[in-house]
Structures are given as C-alpha cells and as structure tokens.
Design an enzyme around this catalytic site. Structure first.
Site, mmCIF file in Angstrom:
data_model
loop_
_atom_site.group_PDB
_atom_site.id
_atom_site.type_symbol
_atom_site.label_atom_id
_atom_site.label_comp_id
_atom_site.label_asym_id
_atom_site.label_seq_id
_atom_site.Cartn_x
_atom_site.Cartn_y
_atom_site.Cartn_z
ATOM 1 N N HIS A 296 2.236 4.942 5.006
ATOM 2 C CA HIS A 296 1.070 5.342 3.671
ATOM 3 C C HIS A 296 1.844 6.650 3.318
ATOM 4 O O HIS A 296 2.082 7.339 2.141
ATOM 5 C CB HIS A 296 -0.376 5.457 3.868
ATOM 6 C CG HIS A 296 -0.640 4.328 3.549
ATOM 7 N ND1 HIS A 296 -2.046 4.190 4.475
ATOM 8 C CD2 HIS A 296 -0.476 2.997 3.644
ATOM 9 C CE1 HIS A 296 -2.056 2.800 4.541
ATOM 10 N NE2 HIS A 296 -1.332 1.803 4.270
ATOM 11 N N SER B 226 1.203 -1.266 0.156
ATOM 12 C CA SER B 226 -0.187 -0.193 -0.003
ATOM 13 C C SER B 226 0.824 1.060 -0.292
ATOM 14 O O SER B 226 0.568 1.991 -0.751
ATOM 15 C CB SER B 226 -1.207 -0.167 1.065
ATOM 16 O OG SER B 226 -0.204 -0.257 1.925
#
Length: 293
Positions: free
Chosen positions: A196, A145
């Site tokens: 992230h 991610s």
C-alpha cells in the site's frame, strides 16, 4: 482461526455484479470496464497459480521471474479480495477516466500497475538491508490495492479541500491515504503495508514528482498537459452520482449490495481487506482447500 467459506458460493462475485448493475453498465467508461473485466477473468481463469503470480524480491529479483510484475496486480486470493478491490476501483475509474480521458487513463493505469510493483520490491529490498531480516524479501504480494492507493492519491489531487471517511472517521483528503494506510494495517494485520505504501509513493511521484512529465515525454506529448484529454467523456451522464462524493457513493452502494444479500453469508465469514500479502503456507493451504472442494 476463521473458517473458510466454500469457494463455490462466490458471494463476492455476486455482490460485484449487483454493484455494477446498480451503477449501470452504460455509466462505466470503456477502460474502467475493461480493467474490471480483466480482473474478473483472471480470477476465474488465472494466468498462473497464486504462488507463481505473486511478486517478491526473492521470486522477481533473485530468481529473475520479472513476469510477476505484470501478473500480481491482476490476481486475487478469493472473491472477497476481488470484490473489495474492484468496488473501490469502480468509482475511482469512473471519475478519473472522465477527467483524464480514456487513452491517458489507460496509460496511467499501465504505468501505475508496473511501477507500484517495482517500488514495492525496492522497499522490501531496502528493509532487508536495513534490518538484516531476509523475511522482507520473501513476502509475496498479490492484488490491485497498491494501484488503488496510487489512484486515490491522484483522485484526491483533483479534488483538493474535500473530506472522506476512512473506517467511519472524517479525514481531510490530503491525509486520507496515509490514515487509511495505517488503519487498514491495524485492523487487518494480514494486509501488505509495504504494498500500500508503494502505491502511495507512486501516486505522489505522479502528482508532485517527475513521473507525469516523464510519461508525457515518453508519449511524445512534449509540453502538452497529460490532462489535455480531460473531459473526453464530459458529455456523458453524471447525474447518477446524485452529487455525492466518491466515498459516499461507495458507502451507499456497498450498503445496498450487502443488504440485498443479508442472511446469505455465514456470520463467521468476514471478508478480508483488500491487498494482503501471502505467505507460502497460506497459499498452499488455500490451494489444497480449492482442490479438496
């Protein structure tokens, strides 16, 4: 606590396969297909157990296990983690590979995968120093991610002025990654906010910082634009998108996939959001459950 689904059901893998066939395998460029295949293969046949694949300051820097930088982006906790990451990557990969060309896109993916892990380690080490809290240095992250956030910055850079939907909210593309960063962390506290954020920073280093120029120099391209390979697949079919944005394509395909399997998933087995970090206890618990199954 949420009850765990039996690993043997592998519903996430079935949904992923359904998604790929809905798009059409011949519509997926080779580098994107290769990365999808690599992630699935390493999920089915891991190169290392999760606790030896995840990356943290403690494991990589203190203990010198730098191999984790290569392993962590391509290993996933379970089939839902894999499904949501790869479904998101599918649309980004198709659009960016057609835009940049296969060779440059492969180069970008390689650099982003490695650099996201390095930035993650730097952020976690910095937080450890600033807060005098060693827990930041032992948080072990795994999953694709962070790279996806970097690719999202790149995708939005090539499509300025558009809008996307983040958890149902209409957001300008310029701010979509930042809004998604916050909302995902709020709605799924188990996600790796720092992982992230590292991806966003890597994406910005490429689009507004020196990273793209450095990559061109390392590739021996001199002043030649890294986008010069753009359109390598321009002659391929594009009409399967139906004129929809990336988010609209993703939302439609996700709804179709979930509708195809309605009723086959337990009501209490909500999928985790992609990109979460692992505590030692969580990984040990999952590993024991896997052996028990």
């Amino acid at each position: 606590m949420r009850r765990q689904r039996p690993r043997g059901s592998q519903l996430g893998l079935l949904l992923l396969a359904s998604q790929l066939f809905q798009v059409g395998l011949d519509n997926i460029p080779p580098v994107t297909m290769g990365v999808l295949g690599l992630n699935v293969y390493l999920y089915l046949f891991p190169a290392a157990p999760l606790m030896q694949a995840c990356v943290s300051v403690q494991k990589a820097y203190w203990y010198g296990d730098w191999r984790r930088l290569l392993l962590s982006p391509f290993h996933h906790v379970d089939d839902w983690h894999l499904y949501f990451n790869l479904t998101s990557f599918l649309w980004k990969g198709i659009n960016l590979e057609r835009r940049l060309g296969g060779a440059w896109f492969f180069y970008v993916l390689s650099v982003f995968s490695l650099l996201t892990g390095l930035v993650y380690l730097g952020l976690e080490a910095g937080l450890t120093e600033l807060t005098d809290d060693p827990s930041y240095s032992v948080q072990c992250a795994v999953g694709f991610s962070g790279v996806l956030f970097a690719l999202k910055i790149l995708s939005n850079h090539y499509h300025p002025g558009g809008v996307t939907y983040v958890l149902g909210l209409r957001v300008d593309n310029r701010y979509a990654s930042w809004v998604e960063l916050v909302l995902i962390h709020i709605t799924n506290p188990g996600t790796s906010l720092i992982g992230h954020l590292a991806g966003i920073l890597v994406g910005l280093l490429y689009t507004t910082g020196p990273l793209k120029s450095i990559m061109k120099m390392c590739a021996g391209l001199g002043t030649r634009s890294g986008d010069s390979a753009e359109g390598e697949y321009a002659g391929g079919r594009r009409d399967y998108t139906g004129g929809m944005t990336e988010q609209e394509q993703y939302d439609r395909a996700l709804r179709n996939s979930l509708n195809d399997t309605a009723g086959s998933r337990p009501a209490d087995a909500a999928p985790p959001a992609y990109g979460f970090h692992l505590s030692d206890e969580e990984v040990r618990r999952r590993r024991l459950m896997r052996f028990d199954r």
